[in-house]
Design an enzyme around this catalytic site. Structure first.
Site, PDB file in Angstrom:
ATOM      1  CB  CYS A  44      -0.936  -0.013   1.196  1.00 14.41           C
ATOM      2  SG  CYS A  44      -1.871   1.504   1.299  1.00 14.41           S
ATOM      3  N   GLY A 186      -9.812  -4.054 -14.328  1.00  6.56           N
ATOM      4  CA  GLY A 186     -10.203  -4.041 -12.913  1.00  6.56           C
ATOM      5  C   GLY A 186      -9.714  -2.766 -12.265  1.00  6.56           C
ATOM      6  CG  HIS A 444     -25.856  24.284   1.187  1.00 12.06           C
ATOM      7  ND1 HIS A 444     -26.094  23.589   0.030  1.00 12.06           N
ATOM      8  CD2 HIS A 444     -25.797  25.599   0.852  1.00 12.06           C
ATOM      9  CE1 HIS A 444     -26.184  24.450  -0.976  1.00 12.06           C
ATOM     10  NE2 HIS A 444     -26.010  25.670  -0.510  1.00 12.06           N
TER      11      HIS A 444
END
Ligand code: NAI
Length: 465
Positions: A44, A186, A444
Protein backbone atom coordinates in the site's frame (compact mmCIF):
# COMPACT_ATOMS: atom_id res chain seq x y z
CA UNK A 1 26.90 -13.43 13.37
CA UNK A 2 24.07 -15.86 14.16
CA UNK A 3 21.73 -14.52 16.81
CA UNK A 4 18.64 -15.85 18.59
CA UNK A 5 15.80 -13.67 19.81
CA UNK A 6 13.01 -14.83 22.10
CA UNK A 7 9.83 -12.80 21.98
CA UNK A 8 6.22 -12.87 23.06
CA UNK A 9 4.94 -11.85 19.60
CA UNK A 10 6.46 -12.21 16.15
CA UNK A 11 4.84 -10.42 13.22
CA UNK A 12 5.78 -11.45 9.69
CA UNK A 13 5.35 -8.53 7.32
CA UNK A 14 5.47 -4.76 7.76
CA UNK A 15 2.58 -3.76 5.50
CA UNK A 16 -0.65 -2.17 6.73
CA UNK A 17 -1.63 -5.42 8.46
CA UNK A 18 1.73 -6.10 10.09
CA UNK A 19 2.81 -2.60 11.03
CA UNK A 20 -0.58 -1.71 12.53
CA UNK A 21 -0.39 -4.95 14.53
CA UNK A 22 3.09 -3.92 15.69
CA UNK A 23 2.03 -0.44 16.79
CA UNK A 24 -1.04 -1.79 18.59
CA UNK A 25 1.06 -4.49 20.30
CA UNK A 26 3.43 -1.75 21.44
CA UNK A 27 0.53 0.22 22.91
CA UNK A 28 -0.57 -2.89 24.82
CA UNK A 29 2.95 -3.49 26.15
CA UNK A 30 3.48 -6.75 24.28
CA UNK A 31 7.11 -7.62 23.63
CA UNK A 32 7.15 -7.70 19.79
CA UNK A 33 9.52 -8.42 16.91
CA UNK A 34 8.47 -7.52 13.36
CA UNK A 35 10.20 -9.04 10.34
CA UNK A 36 10.19 -7.20 7.00
CA UNK A 37 12.25 -8.08 3.93
CA UNK A 38 11.50 -4.93 1.96
CA UNK A 39 10.66 -1.41 3.14
CA UNK A 40 8.21 -0.84 5.99
CA UNK A 41 4.77 0.08 4.66
CA UNK A 42 4.09 -2.85 2.36
CA UNK A 43 2.36 -2.80 -0.98
CA UNK A 44 0.00 0.00 0.00
CA UNK A 45 2.55 2.60 1.08
CA UNK A 46 5.51 1.65 -1.08
CA UNK A 47 4.13 0.55 -4.45
CA UNK A 48 0.33 0.59 -4.29
CA UNK A 49 -2.38 2.85 -2.91
CA UNK A 50 -0.31 5.88 -1.94
CA UNK A 51 2.10 6.15 -4.88
CA UNK A 52 -0.72 5.41 -7.33
CA UNK A 53 -2.89 8.14 -5.82
CA UNK A 54 0.04 10.54 -6.06
CA UNK A 55 0.49 9.73 -9.75
CA UNK A 56 -3.26 9.96 -10.37
CA UNK A 57 -3.24 13.39 -8.72
CA UNK A 58 -0.42 14.68 -10.95
CA UNK A 59 -2.05 13.15 -14.03
CA UNK A 60 -5.32 14.98 -13.30
CA UNK A 61 -3.47 18.25 -12.74
CA UNK A 62 -1.55 17.82 -16.00
CA UNK A 63 -4.74 16.93 -17.88
CA UNK A 64 -6.58 19.98 -16.52
CA UNK A 65 -3.71 22.22 -17.61
CA UNK A 66 -3.56 20.59 -21.04
CA UNK A 67 -7.27 21.29 -21.44
CA UNK A 68 -6.77 24.94 -20.51
CA UNK A 69 -4.48 25.58 -23.49
CA UNK A 70 -6.21 28.21 -25.60
CA UNK A 71 -8.88 28.86 -22.96
CA UNK A 72 -11.48 26.88 -21.05
CA UNK A 73 -15.08 27.25 -19.87
CA UNK A 74 -14.09 28.39 -16.38
CA UNK A 75 -11.94 31.21 -17.72
CA UNK A 76 -8.51 29.72 -17.21
CA UNK A 77 -6.36 29.82 -20.28
CA UNK A 78 -2.78 28.78 -20.93
CA UNK A 79 -0.89 30.05 -23.91
CA UNK A 80 1.51 27.10 -24.02
CA UNK A 81 0.98 23.42 -23.37
CA UNK A 82 2.22 22.11 -20.00
CA UNK A 83 5.33 19.97 -19.98
CA UNK A 84 5.95 16.89 -17.88
CA UNK A 85 9.25 15.79 -16.38
CA UNK A 86 8.41 12.20 -15.50
CA UNK A 87 11.66 11.77 -13.57
CA UNK A 88 10.71 14.71 -11.34
CA UNK A 89 7.14 13.38 -10.93
CA UNK A 90 8.46 9.99 -9.83
CA UNK A 91 10.94 11.67 -7.45
CA UNK A 92 8.11 13.74 -5.92
CA UNK A 93 6.03 10.58 -5.48
CA UNK A 94 9.02 8.81 -3.89
CA UNK A 95 9.42 11.66 -1.41
CA UNK A 96 5.85 11.01 -0.21
CA UNK A 97 6.60 7.29 0.06
CA UNK A 98 9.81 8.04 1.99
CA UNK A 99 7.94 10.28 4.42
CA UNK A 100 5.32 7.61 5.15
CA UNK A 101 7.93 4.86 5.35
CA UNK A 102 9.88 6.95 7.87
CA UNK A 103 6.68 7.62 9.79
CA UNK A 104 5.93 3.91 10.13
CA UNK A 105 9.49 3.21 11.33
CA UNK A 106 9.20 6.00 13.91
CA UNK A 107 5.83 4.77 15.19
CA UNK A 108 7.15 1.22 15.59
CA UNK A 109 10.23 2.54 17.37
CA UNK A 110 8.04 4.56 19.74
CA UNK A 111 6.09 1.38 20.49
CA UNK A 112 9.40 -0.38 21.27
CA UNK A 113 8.80 -2.90 18.48
CA UNK A 114 12.06 -4.49 17.34
CA UNK A 115 12.19 -4.50 13.54
CA UNK A 116 14.36 -7.17 11.95
CA UNK A 117 15.13 -6.36 8.31
CA UNK A 118 15.42 -9.42 6.10
CA UNK A 119 13.39 -12.21 4.53
CA UNK A 120 12.00 -14.60 7.13
CA UNK A 121 11.53 -18.33 6.73
CA UNK A 122 9.60 -20.42 9.27
CA UNK A 123 11.14 -23.73 10.24
CA UNK A 124 8.17 -24.55 12.49
CA UNK A 125 5.07 -22.67 13.60
CA UNK A 126 6.91 -20.57 16.20
CA UNK A 127 10.45 -20.35 14.83
CA UNK A 128 11.49 -17.99 12.06
CA UNK A 129 14.98 -17.66 10.59
CA UNK A 130 15.75 -14.29 9.01
CA UNK A 131 18.61 -13.52 6.64
CA UNK A 132 19.72 -10.04 7.65
CA UNK A 133 22.62 -7.90 6.47
CA UNK A 134 24.35 -8.75 9.78
CA UNK A 135 23.81 -12.51 9.46
CA UNK A 136 21.15 -15.03 10.35
CA UNK A 137 18.71 -14.18 13.14
CA UNK A 138 16.54 -16.94 14.62
CA UNK A 139 13.38 -15.71 16.29
CA UNK A 140 11.46 -17.93 18.70
CA UNK A 141 8.02 -16.62 19.55
CA UNK A 142 5.11 -17.59 21.81
CA UNK A 143 2.63 -16.10 19.36
CA UNK A 144 2.84 -15.30 15.65
CA UNK A 145 0.88 -13.00 13.36
CA UNK A 146 1.27 -13.74 9.66
CA UNK A 147 0.83 -10.64 7.52
CA UNK A 148 2.76 -11.53 4.37
CA UNK A 149 0.32 -9.81 2.01
CA UNK A 150 -0.12 -10.53 -1.67
CA UNK A 151 1.66 -10.34 -5.00
CA UNK A 152 0.50 -9.37 -8.48
CA UNK A 153 -0.92 -12.37 -10.33
CA UNK A 154 1.00 -13.14 -13.51
CA UNK A 155 -0.32 -14.53 -16.78
CA UNK A 156 1.54 -17.79 -17.44
CA UNK A 157 1.74 -17.10 -21.17
CA UNK A 158 2.75 -13.43 -20.74
CA UNK A 159 5.19 -13.37 -17.78
CA UNK A 160 6.48 -10.15 -16.22
CA UNK A 161 9.85 -8.91 -17.45
CA UNK A 162 11.22 -6.45 -20.00
CA UNK A 163 8.38 -4.29 -21.30
CA UNK A 164 5.76 -6.46 -19.56
CA UNK A 165 5.25 -4.67 -16.26
CA UNK A 166 3.13 -4.81 -13.11
CA UNK A 167 1.76 -1.78 -11.26
CA UNK A 168 5.04 -1.61 -9.30
CA UNK A 169 7.12 -0.77 -12.37
CA UNK A 170 4.32 1.35 -13.87
CA UNK A 171 4.57 3.69 -10.89
CA UNK A 172 8.29 4.27 -11.35
CA UNK A 173 8.79 4.57 -15.11
CA UNK A 174 11.60 7.02 -15.86
CA UNK A 175 9.76 8.21 -18.96
CA UNK A 176 6.27 7.94 -20.38
CA UNK A 177 5.58 5.17 -22.87
CA UNK A 178 4.00 6.54 -26.04
CA UNK A 179 1.66 3.56 -26.27
CA UNK A 180 0.53 1.58 -23.22
CA UNK A 181 -1.47 -1.64 -23.45
CA UNK A 182 -3.22 -2.86 -20.31
CA UNK A 183 -4.55 -6.35 -19.62
CA UNK A 184 -7.44 -6.28 -17.14
CA UNK A 185 -10.09 -3.60 -16.69
CA UNK A 186 -10.20 -4.04 -12.91
CA UNK A 187 -9.14 -1.63 -10.18
CA UNK A 188 -5.48 -1.27 -11.06
CA UNK A 189 -5.80 -1.45 -14.83
CA UNK A 190 -8.35 1.34 -14.95
CA UNK A 191 -6.86 3.54 -12.22
CA UNK A 192 -3.43 3.49 -13.87
CA UNK A 193 -4.71 3.27 -17.45
CA UNK A 194 -6.76 6.45 -16.88
CA UNK A 195 -3.79 8.23 -15.29
CA UNK A 196 -1.49 7.37 -18.20
CA UNK A 197 -4.15 8.58 -20.63
CA UNK A 198 -4.26 11.90 -18.76
CA UNK A 199 -0.49 12.08 -19.10
CA UNK A 200 -1.05 11.88 -22.86
CA UNK A 201 -0.21 8.22 -23.59
CA UNK A 202 -2.19 6.19 -26.11
CA UNK A 203 -3.88 3.62 -23.89
CA UNK A 204 -5.57 0.36 -24.94
CA UNK A 205 -7.29 -1.79 -22.32
CA UNK A 206 -8.09 -5.45 -22.95
CA UNK A 207 -10.63 -7.14 -20.68
CA UNK A 208 -11.74 -10.78 -20.86
CA UNK A 209 -15.22 -10.10 -19.49
CA UNK A 210 -17.83 -8.12 -21.39
CA UNK A 211 -17.70 -5.26 -18.86
CA UNK A 212 -15.29 -3.11 -16.90
CA UNK A 213 -14.88 -3.28 -13.10
CA UNK A 214 -16.87 -6.47 -12.64
CA UNK A 215 -17.19 -5.85 -8.89
CA UNK A 216 -19.58 -2.97 -9.44
CA UNK A 217 -22.96 -2.85 -11.17
CA UNK A 218 -23.61 -1.25 -14.55
CA UNK A 219 -25.08 1.98 -13.19
CA UNK A 220 -21.94 2.65 -11.15
CA UNK A 221 -19.49 1.84 -13.93
CA UNK A 222 -21.32 3.65 -16.74
CA UNK A 223 -19.84 7.11 -15.97
CA UNK A 224 -16.34 5.55 -15.90
CA UNK A 225 -16.91 3.85 -19.24
CA UNK A 226 -18.22 7.11 -20.72
CA UNK A 227 -15.10 8.95 -19.49
CA UNK A 228 -12.79 6.31 -20.96
CA UNK A 229 -14.50 6.57 -24.32
CA UNK A 230 -14.48 10.37 -24.31
CA UNK A 231 -10.86 10.49 -23.23
CA UNK A 232 -9.89 8.27 -26.14
CA UNK A 233 -8.94 5.12 -24.24
CA UNK A 234 -9.41 2.14 -26.56
CA UNK A 235 -11.37 -0.51 -24.70
CA UNK A 236 -11.62 -4.11 -25.91
CA UNK A 237 -14.20 -6.01 -23.88
CA UNK A 238 -14.81 -9.74 -24.22
CA UNK A 239 -11.22 -9.91 -25.40
CA UNK A 240 -8.51 -12.30 -24.27
CA UNK A 241 -4.86 -11.44 -24.34
CA UNK A 242 -3.04 -14.46 -25.74
CA UNK A 243 0.51 -13.47 -26.61
CA UNK A 244 3.11 -10.71 -26.47
CA UNK A 245 5.65 -10.75 -29.24
CA UNK A 246 7.92 -8.01 -30.59
CA UNK A 247 6.04 -5.35 -28.67
CA UNK A 248 2.67 -6.41 -30.02
CA UNK A 249 -0.13 -7.78 -27.89
CA UNK A 250 -2.18 -10.47 -29.57
CA UNK A 251 -5.81 -10.50 -28.53
CA UNK A 252 -8.64 -12.92 -29.34
CA UNK A 253 -11.91 -11.06 -29.74
CA UNK A 254 -15.08 -12.38 -31.36
CA UNK A 255 -13.20 -15.06 -33.31
CA UNK A 256 -10.62 -12.59 -34.63
CA UNK A 257 -7.03 -11.92 -33.64
CA UNK A 258 -6.19 -8.28 -32.97
CA UNK A 259 -2.61 -7.02 -32.86
CA UNK A 260 -2.03 -4.10 -30.51
CA UNK A 261 1.40 -2.46 -30.76
CA UNK A 262 2.65 -1.02 -27.46
CA UNK A 263 5.85 0.24 -25.83
CA UNK A 264 4.84 -1.17 -22.45
CA UNK A 265 2.34 -3.83 -21.45
CA UNK A 266 0.80 -3.43 -18.00
CA UNK A 267 -0.63 -6.70 -16.65
CA UNK A 268 -3.23 -6.18 -13.93
CA UNK A 269 -5.21 -9.40 -13.69
CA UNK A 270 -5.63 -9.56 -9.92
CA UNK A 271 -3.49 -10.31 -6.90
CA UNK A 272 -2.85 -13.54 -5.05
CA UNK A 273 -1.90 -14.17 -1.43
CA UNK A 274 1.84 -14.49 -0.79
CA UNK A 275 1.88 -18.05 0.54
CA UNK A 276 5.14 -19.22 -1.01
CA UNK A 277 8.78 -18.83 -0.09
CA UNK A 278 8.62 -18.23 3.66
CA UNK A 279 7.92 -21.66 5.12
CA UNK A 280 4.14 -21.55 5.46
CA UNK A 281 4.17 -25.26 4.61
CA UNK A 282 6.25 -25.88 7.78
CA UNK A 283 3.66 -24.30 10.07
CA UNK A 284 0.82 -26.81 9.94
CA UNK A 285 -1.93 -24.25 9.30
CA UNK A 286 -5.05 -25.14 7.32
CA UNK A 287 -5.81 -23.35 4.07
CA UNK A 288 -9.11 -22.11 2.65
CA UNK A 289 -8.44 -22.37 -1.07
CA UNK A 290 -5.50 -20.10 -1.89
CA UNK A 291 -5.81 -18.26 1.44
CA UNK A 292 -4.79 -19.06 5.02
CA UNK A 293 -7.86 -20.20 6.93
CA UNK A 294 -8.78 -18.10 9.98
CA UNK A 295 -11.71 -17.72 12.35
CA UNK A 296 -13.26 -14.38 13.30
CA UNK A 297 -10.50 -13.78 15.88
CA UNK A 298 -7.93 -14.14 13.09
CA UNK A 299 -6.69 -17.43 14.59
CA UNK A 300 -5.38 -20.09 12.21
CA UNK A 301 -5.80 -23.80 12.87
CA UNK A 302 -2.40 -23.79 14.66
CA UNK A 303 -2.57 -22.66 18.30
CA UNK A 304 -0.93 -19.27 18.78
CA UNK A 305 -0.64 -18.51 15.07
CA UNK A 306 -2.78 -15.69 13.69
CA UNK A 307 -3.09 -14.40 10.11
CA UNK A 308 -4.46 -11.14 8.72
CA UNK A 309 -4.84 -9.05 5.57
CA UNK A 310 -4.48 -10.19 1.96
CA UNK A 311 -3.20 -13.55 3.16
CA UNK A 312 -6.61 -14.53 4.56
CA UNK A 313 -8.99 -13.51 1.78
CA UNK A 314 -10.91 -10.85 -0.08
CA UNK A 315 -11.31 -7.98 -0.10
CA UNK A 316 -7.57 -7.33 -0.40
CA UNK A 317 -7.76 -3.83 1.00
CA UNK A 318 -5.55 -1.85 3.37
CA UNK A 319 -8.32 -0.87 5.74
CA UNK A 320 -9.48 -4.47 6.12
CA UNK A 321 -5.95 -5.62 6.96
CA UNK A 322 -5.55 -2.88 9.55
CA UNK A 323 -8.91 -3.71 11.16
CA UNK A 324 -7.93 -7.38 11.37
CA UNK A 325 -4.59 -6.37 12.94
CA UNK A 326 -6.47 -4.73 15.83
CA UNK A 327 -8.59 -7.85 16.34
CA UNK A 328 -5.59 -10.21 16.31
CA UNK A 329 -3.45 -8.19 18.71
CA UNK A 330 -6.27 -7.39 21.12
CA UNK A 331 -7.25 -11.08 21.15
CA UNK A 332 -3.63 -11.95 21.96
CA UNK A 333 -3.80 -9.39 24.79
CA UNK A 334 -6.77 -11.28 26.21
CA UNK A 335 -9.59 -9.04 25.02
CA UNK A 336 -12.83 -10.48 23.68
CA UNK A 337 -12.65 -9.34 20.07
CA UNK A 338 -14.01 -10.55 16.73
CA UNK A 339 -13.70 -9.38 13.14
CA UNK A 340 -17.34 -9.04 12.14
CA UNK A 341 -17.86 -5.84 10.16
CA UNK A 342 -21.30 -5.02 8.81
CA UNK A 343 -19.66 -3.65 5.69
CA UNK A 344 -16.27 -2.78 4.24
CA UNK A 345 -16.27 0.11 1.81
CA UNK A 346 -14.22 -0.04 -1.37
CA UNK A 347 -13.15 2.89 -3.50
CA UNK A 348 -11.98 2.81 -7.07
CA UNK A 349 -9.94 5.91 -7.93
CA UNK A 350 -10.92 6.03 -11.58
CA UNK A 351 -12.31 9.02 -13.46
CA UNK A 352 -14.77 9.55 -11.93
CA UNK A 353 -14.33 7.74 -8.62
CA UNK A 354 -16.58 4.94 -7.40
CA UNK A 355 -17.30 4.17 -3.76
CA UNK A 356 -19.35 1.23 -2.65
CA UNK A 357 -20.36 0.01 0.76
CA UNK A 358 -22.78 -2.79 1.58
CA UNK A 359 -25.25 -4.21 -0.92
CA UNK A 360 -26.25 -2.87 -4.32
CA UNK A 361 -29.93 -3.21 -5.32
CA UNK A 362 -29.05 -6.31 -7.39
CA UNK A 363 -27.08 -7.89 -4.54
CA UNK A 364 -29.93 -7.23 -2.11
CA UNK A 365 -32.33 -8.93 -4.52
CA UNK A 366 -29.97 -11.88 -4.98
CA UNK A 367 -29.79 -12.20 -1.19
CA UNK A 368 -33.59 -12.40 -1.05
CA UNK A 369 -33.99 -9.02 0.66
CA UNK A 370 -36.91 -6.87 -0.39
CA UNK A 371 -35.23 -3.49 -0.75
CA UNK A 372 -35.97 0.06 -1.79
CA UNK A 373 -33.33 2.22 -3.41
CA UNK A 374 -33.03 5.78 -4.60
CA UNK A 375 -30.43 7.84 -6.38
CA UNK A 376 -29.64 11.54 -6.25
CA UNK A 377 -27.75 12.96 -9.26
CA UNK A 378 -24.72 15.21 -8.90
CA UNK A 379 -26.17 17.43 -11.62
CA UNK A 380 -28.63 18.66 -8.96
CA UNK A 381 -26.01 19.30 -6.26
CA UNK A 382 -24.60 22.82 -6.01
CA UNK A 383 -21.22 21.79 -4.63
CA UNK A 384 -20.74 19.26 -7.43
CA UNK A 385 -21.58 21.91 -10.03
CA UNK A 386 -19.22 24.42 -8.42
CA UNK A 387 -16.37 21.89 -8.57
CA UNK A 388 -17.08 20.96 -12.19
CA UNK A 389 -18.21 17.56 -10.91
CA UNK A 390 -21.86 17.88 -11.86
CA UNK A 391 -21.47 16.48 -15.35
CA UNK A 392 -20.54 12.93 -16.31
CA UNK A 393 -23.47 11.09 -14.78
CA UNK A 394 -22.40 11.03 -11.11
CA UNK A 395 -24.88 10.10 -8.38
CA UNK A 396 -25.28 8.82 -4.84
CA UNK A 397 -27.48 5.79 -4.21
CA UNK A 398 -28.99 4.42 -1.04
CA UNK A 399 -30.35 0.90 -0.60
CA UNK A 400 -32.56 0.05 2.38
CA UNK A 401 -34.57 -2.91 3.61
CA UNK A 402 -38.20 -2.23 2.74
CA UNK A 403 -39.61 -3.66 5.97
CA UNK A 404 -37.76 -1.44 8.47
CA UNK A 405 -35.82 1.06 6.31
CA UNK A 406 -32.48 -0.24 7.64
CA UNK A 407 -29.73 1.05 5.32
CA UNK A 408 -27.95 -1.94 3.77
CA UNK A 409 -26.05 -0.25 0.97
CA UNK A 410 -24.65 3.12 -0.06
CA UNK A 411 -22.83 3.74 -3.32
CA UNK A 412 -21.70 6.72 -5.33
CA UNK A 413 -19.94 7.51 -8.56
CA UNK A 414 -18.54 10.94 -9.33
CA UNK A 415 -15.53 13.16 -8.78
CA UNK A 416 -14.31 13.34 -5.16
CA UNK A 417 -16.80 10.71 -3.92
CA UNK A 418 -14.06 8.72 -2.19
CA UNK A 419 -14.46 11.13 0.71
CA UNK A 420 -18.06 9.95 1.20
CA UNK A 421 -16.80 6.49 2.21
CA UNK A 422 -16.71 7.39 5.90
CA UNK A 423 -20.37 8.39 6.10
CA UNK A 424 -21.39 5.34 4.05
CA UNK A 425 -19.54 2.96 6.30
CA UNK A 426 -20.54 4.61 9.55
CA UNK A 427 -24.24 4.58 8.55
CA UNK A 428 -24.22 0.86 7.86
CA UNK A 429 -21.97 -0.05 10.80
CA UNK A 430 -24.19 1.90 13.23
CA UNK A 431 -27.38 0.34 11.81
CA UNK A 432 -28.85 3.60 10.51
CA UNK A 433 -32.32 3.67 8.96
CA UNK A 434 -33.36 5.97 6.13
CA UNK A 435 -34.94 8.32 8.65
CA UNK A 436 -31.55 8.71 10.40
CA UNK A 437 -29.89 9.85 7.16
CA UNK A 438 -32.86 12.05 6.31
CA UNK A 439 -32.91 13.54 9.82
CA UNK A 440 -29.18 14.32 9.93
CA UNK A 441 -28.44 17.92 9.00
CA UNK A 442 -25.86 17.67 6.21
CA UNK A 443 -23.60 20.64 5.60
CA UNK A 444 -24.35 22.87 2.63
CA UNK A 445 -22.70 23.11 0.17
CA UNK A 446 -21.09 19.65 0.18
CA UNK A 447 -21.37 16.44 -1.79
CA UNK A 448 -22.67 14.79 1.39
CA UNK A 449 -26.00 16.49 0.75
CA UNK A 450 -26.53 13.91 -2.00
CA UNK A 451 -26.67 11.24 0.73
CA UNK A 452 -29.34 13.22 2.54
CA UNK A 453 -31.31 13.77 -0.65
CA UNK A 454 -31.04 10.13 -1.72
CA UNK A 455 -32.48 9.09 1.66
CA UNK A 456 -35.25 11.68 1.37
CA UNK A 457 -35.99 10.41 -2.14
CA UNK A 458 -36.20 6.81 -0.90
CA UNK A 459 -38.75 8.07 1.61
CA UNK A 460 -40.63 9.81 -1.20
CA UNK A 461 -39.90 13.47 -0.47
CA UNK A 462 -36.57 14.66 -1.94
CA UNK A 463 -36.32 18.45 -2.13
CA UNK A 464 -34.00 19.24 -4.99
CA UNK A 465 -35.28 16.80 -7.59
P1 NAI B 1 -8.99 -7.01 -10.43
O1 NAI B 1 -9.38 -8.33 -9.92
O2 NAI B 1 -9.64 -5.77 -9.92
O3 NAI B 1 -9.21 -7.00 -12.03
C1 NAI B 1 -8.56 -7.92 -12.91
C2 NAI B 1 -9.29 -7.95 -14.25
O4 NAI B 1 -8.50 -8.65 -15.19
C3 NAI B 1 -10.64 -8.65 -14.21
O5 NAI B 1 -11.64 -7.79 -14.69
C4 NAI B 1 -10.43 -9.88 -15.11
O6 NAI B 1 -11.60 -10.24 -15.80
C5 NAI B 1 -9.34 -9.40 -16.07
N1 NAI B 1 -8.53 -10.46 -16.71
C6 NAI B 1 -7.96 -11.52 -16.10
N2 NAI B 1 -7.26 -12.27 -17.01
C7 NAI B 1 -7.39 -11.64 -18.22
C8 NAI B 1 -6.87 -11.91 -19.55
N3 NAI B 1 -6.10 -12.96 -19.83
N4 NAI B 1 -7.21 -11.05 -20.57
C9 NAI B 1 -8.00 -9.97 -20.30
N5 NAI B 1 -8.50 -9.69 -19.07
C10 NAI B 1 -8.19 -10.50 -18.02
O7 NAI B 1 -7.39 -6.96 -10.29
P2 NAI B 1 -6.36 -5.76 -10.21
O8 NAI B 1 -6.82 -4.58 -10.98
O9 NAI B 1 -5.05 -6.36 -10.58
O10 NAI B 1 -6.35 -5.38 -8.67
C11 NAI B 1 -5.99 -6.36 -7.70
C12 NAI B 1 -6.54 -6.04 -6.34
O11 NAI B 1 -5.80 -4.97 -5.77
C13 NAI B 1 -7.99 -5.59 -6.33
O12 NAI B 1 -8.90 -6.63 -6.31
C14 NAI B 1 -8.03 -4.79 -5.04
O13 NAI B 1 -8.28 -5.67 -3.98
C15 NAI B 1 -6.64 -4.23 -4.89
N6 NAI B 1 -6.64 -2.82 -5.28
C16 NAI B 1 -7.43 -1.93 -4.63
C17 NAI B 1 -7.47 -0.61 -5.00
C18 NAI B 1 -8.32 0.35 -4.27
O14 NAI B 1 -8.81 0.02 -3.20
N7 NAI B 1 -8.57 1.54 -4.81
C19 NAI B 1 -6.65 -0.12 -6.10
C20 NAI B 1 -5.88 -1.12 -6.72
C21 NAI B 1 -5.88 -2.41 -6.31
Amino acid sequence: MAQTLNTKLLILGGGPGGYVAGIRAGQLGIDTVLVEGDRLGGTCLIRGCIPSKAMIHVASKFDAMAHAVGGSKDGIGLSVAPTLDMGQTVAWKEAIVDKLNGGVAALLKRGKVKVVHGWGRFTDAKTCVVDTAEGEVTIKAETVILAAGSVAAALPHIPFGGDVISSTEALSLPELPKRLAVIGAGYIGLELGSAFRKFGCEVTVVEALDRILPLYDDALTRPVKTWLEKAGVTLHLGAKATEWENNELLVEKGGETLRIPADKLLVTVGRKPRTQGWGLDQMGVDMAGAFVKVNDRMQTSMAGVYAIGDLVGEPMLEHKAAAQAHVAVETIAGQNRAFAPNAIAAVCFTEPEIVSCGLSPDEAKAAGIEAISAVFPFSANGRALSMEAGHGGGFTRVVARKSDHRVIGLQAVGQHVSELAGEFCMSIEMGAVLEDLAGTIHVHPTLSETVHEAALRALGHAIHI
